[in-house]
Write a protein that holds these residues in place. Structure first.
Motif: not given
Length: 222
Positions: A29-55
């Protein structure tokens, strides 16, 4: 929108520690990013979100995520007992032009000099947005851990150099393994053949085995 890159190790760790206990939905929410329903097609989503948060800066480049601080970032999904749920990708493996390549100038060695581990709840029973981030761990390999990594890397690279890449399985290696790294088995790249000529194989990646990363977490948090 990514945050600016931290200017010091202290600032990086302050950001990482501030995430502990926070849900992925809160950060999204802080990065205006939508949360995927599952990670099958978005396997790297969590890692990318953490990357954004940490810079983080590197993205998919073959260098540390915080190269100016000498730190690689790795998110690691864990179960309720703290055990990693999957192997950890390190980097794509070179399958050609490897003459003269040594452990000390390999990407694996460079990336694993110092790693910031970010544990994240990964059990499928927990909705993605409700999964919480754990306590960060800044890890530098011990002499023994580095010895094991080097041993596995050298053995695997020798097989690649001998044109045996297609015979290397995930069982090779004590702490480091080689596995296919592509969205589809139809994707091919050049590799060294048994007779020294160029052949085509599936791209490969180096991964840390679960037992190895579990040991790292246990030493820190038990």
């Amino acid at each position: 929108m990514s945050k600016s890159s931290p200017q010091s190790l202290i600032e990086l760790m302050q950001r990482a520690e501030a995430m502990a206990g926070v849900t992925l939905a809160d950060i999204a929410q802080e990065h205006n990013v939508s949360v995927p329903a599952n990670l099958k097609r978005d396997k790297g989503w969590v890692g990318q979100l953490i990357e954004h948060e940490l810079g983080a800066l590197a993205g998919s480049k073959p260098e540390q995520d915080f190269v100016h601080l000498g730190v690689e970032l790795k998110t690691i999904p864990i179960d309720i007992s703290g055990k990693p749920l999957e192997t950890t990708f390190v980097t794509v493996a070179p399958l050609t032009d490897i003459h003269g390549l040594t452990w000390e100038n390999s990407v694996v060695y460079h990336k694993l000099q110092r790693v910031l581990w970010i544990p994240v709840q990964g059990e499928r029973s927990i909705p993605i947005g409700e999964r919480r981030i754990g306590t960060p761990l800044l890890w530098t390999p011990s002499d023994e851990e580095m010895r094991l990594l080097r041993q596995d890397w050298e053995e695997i690279m020798e097989l690649i150099a001998l044109g045996q890449v297609d015979k290397v399985t995930a069982r090779h290696g004590e702490v480091l393994q080689l596995r296919p790294k592509a969205a589809s088995s139809k994707i091919l790249t050049q590799s060294i053949g048994p007779d020294g000529t160029i052949q085509f194989s599936n791209p490969r990646g180096f991964y840390l085995k679960i037992a190895f990363t579990q040991g790292i977490l246990q030493q820190a948090f038990v």
